[in-house]
Scaffold this motif. Structure first.
Motif, PDB file in Angstrom:
ATOM      1  N   UNK A 178      10.841  -9.853 -18.064  1.00  0.00           N
ATOM      2  CA  UNK A 178      11.121 -11.291 -18.083  1.00  0.00           C
ATOM      3  C   UNK A 178      11.783 -11.738 -19.371  1.00  0.00           C
ATOM      4  N   UNK A 179      11.345 -11.184 -20.494  1.00  0.00           N
ATOM      5  CA  UNK A 179      11.933 -11.570 -21.786  1.00  0.00           C
ATOM      6  C   UNK A 179      13.382 -11.107 -21.924  1.00  0.00           C
ATOM      7  N   UNK A 180      13.809 -10.185 -21.060  1.00  0.00           N
ATOM      8  CA  UNK A 180      15.211  -9.760 -21.068  1.00  0.00           C
ATOM      9  C   UNK A 180      16.123 -10.877 -20.542  1.00  0.00           C
ATOM     10  N   UNK A 181      15.537 -11.809 -19.761  1.00  0.00           N
ATOM     11  CA  UNK A 181      16.344 -12.832 -19.099  1.00  0.00           C
ATOM     12  C   UNK A 181      15.906 -14.266 -19.396  1.00  0.00           C
TER      13      UNK A 181
ATOM     14  N   UNK B 145       9.384 -19.787 -21.031  1.00  0.00           N
ATOM     15  CA  UNK B 145       9.384 -19.588 -19.575  1.00  0.00           C
ATOM     16  C   UNK B 145       8.378 -18.505 -19.213  1.00  0.00           C
ATOM     17  N   UNK B 146       8.349 -17.428 -19.999  1.00  0.00           N
ATOM     18  CA  UNK B 146       7.434 -16.329 -19.702  1.00  0.00           C
ATOM     19  C   UNK B 146       5.983 -16.713 -19.956  1.00  0.00           C
ATOM     20  N   UNK B 147       5.759 -17.732 -20.771  1.00  0.00           N
ATOM     21  CA  UNK B 147       4.393 -18.213 -20.996  1.00  0.00           C
ATOM     22  C   UNK B 147       3.782 -18.711 -19.689  1.00  0.00           C
ATOM     23  N   UNK B 148       4.632 -19.132 -18.769  1.00  0.00           N
ATOM     24  CA  UNK B 148       4.125 -19.580 -17.471  1.00  0.00           C
ATOM     25  C   UNK B 148       3.405 -18.451 -16.742  1.00  0.00           C
TER      26      UNK B 148
ATOM     27  N   UNK C 278       2.736 -20.110 -27.368  1.00  0.00           N
ATOM     28  CA  UNK C 278       4.113 -19.737 -27.011  1.00  0.00           C
ATOM     29  C   UNK C 278       4.913 -20.995 -26.670  1.00  0.00           C
ATOM     30  N   UNK C 279       4.317 -21.879 -25.899  1.00  0.00           N
ATOM     31  CA  UNK C 279       5.020 -23.110 -25.521  1.00  0.00           C
ATOM     32  C   UNK C 279       5.382 -23.937 -26.752  1.00  0.00           C
TER      33      UNK C 279
ATOM     34  N   UNK D 196       7.882 -18.395 -29.368  1.00  0.00           N
ATOM     35  CA  UNK D 196       7.840 -17.052 -29.949  1.00  0.00           C
ATOM     36  C   UNK D 196       7.087 -16.139 -28.993  1.00  0.00           C
ATOM     37  N   UNK D 197       7.521 -14.885 -28.895  1.00  0.00           N
ATOM     38  CA  UNK D 197       6.947 -13.963 -27.918  1.00  0.00           C
ATOM     39  C   UNK D 197       5.652 -13.287 -28.365  1.00  0.00           C
ATOM     40  N   UNK D 198       5.343 -13.286 -29.656  1.00  0.00           N
ATOM     41  CA  UNK D 198       4.168 -12.555 -30.136  1.00  0.00           C
ATOM     42  C   UNK D 198       2.874 -12.928 -29.404  1.00  0.00           C
ATOM     43  N   UNK D 199       2.566 -14.213 -29.220  1.00  0.00           N
ATOM     44  CA  UNK D 199       1.322 -14.512 -28.497  1.00  0.00           C
ATOM     45  C   UNK D 199       1.268 -13.903 -27.093  1.00  0.00           C
ATOM     46  N   UNK D 200       2.433 -13.793 -26.430  1.00  0.00           N
ATOM     47  CA  UNK D 200       2.463 -13.151 -25.115  1.00  0.00           C
ATOM     48  C   UNK D 200       2.040 -11.691 -25.223  1.00  0.00           C
ATOM     49  N   UNK D 201       2.463 -11.054 -26.296  1.00  0.00           N
ATOM     50  CA  UNK D 201       2.187  -9.631 -26.483  1.00  0.00           C
ATOM     51  C   UNK D 201       0.760  -9.377 -26.962  1.00  0.00           C
TER      52      UNK D 201
END
Length: 185
Positions: free
Chosen positions: A22-25, A30-33, A65-66, A70-75
């Motif tokens: 998802x993070x590629x696009x 958005x990915x936080x959803x 993230x929202x 930043x993507x770190x919390x997703x990871x």
């Protein structure tokens, strides 16, 4: 009802790969959803307080993230899951019967003292596993590439969990055999 648990389990397992691709696009927001959906499903389907707390913490990661994009919390979600599992297993060590003993008693209600001791050691082994696995998950999130994070958390970690189950099953068979031989010889 069982299909819901299986479905949620599969969604949880697929999470690192969904996030990676998802993070590629899409942006992290958005990915936080995906994390919000997973947290809401976990909270709605679980009767256990530990999973509800984990769902709330996952929602907090999504909010971070929202707010930051930043993507770190997703990871960090796999780290959170390992911490939650460590808490559940560790709590059961401090407040017996251990989680593994409870599971063992489903099959063998009159578990002998040697079985209780064994299940305690297995619970301790799982605690060590969650510490190590959570640490590696954190390292991949903080210092690894997105690809390394996805490969470890979306594949290797599950292989290690499977290996842990397999090794424990083999050890248990050996312990049972030795115990049976001790009573007959």
């Amino acid at each position: 009802m069982a299909w819901r648990k299986w479905g949620l389990g599969l969604l949880t397992m697929a999470y690192p790969l969904v996030i990676y691709f998802g993070l590629q696009h899409y942006s992290p927001r958005v990915m936080a959803l995906a994390l919000v959906v997973l947290a809401l499903l976990r909270a709605a389907t679980s009767r256990q307080t530990g999973w509800r707390v984990t769902a709330l913490l996952a929602a907090a990661l999504a909010i971070a993230v929202l707010a930051s994009d930043h993507e770190l919390p997703l990871k960090l979600y796999p780290v959170l899951v390992n911490v939650a599992m460590l808490a559940v297993f560790g709590w059961s060590l401090r407040h017996p019967p251990t989680l593994i003993e409870r599971l063992a008693r489903l099959r063998e209600p009159d578990l002998p003292p040697s079985g209780v001791a064994y299940t305690r050691r297995v619970t301790q082994a799982w605690c060590v596993f969650f510490v190590v696995n959570g640490t590696i998950a954190a390292i991949t999130a903080l210092a690894g590439s997105d690809r390394a994070w996805a490969i470890y958390n979306g594949g290797i970690a599950y292989g290690l969990i499977g290996a842990m189950f397999a090794v424990e099953w083999l050890v248990r068979q050996r312990v049972k055999r030795r115990h049976a031989e001790g009573h007959h010889g």
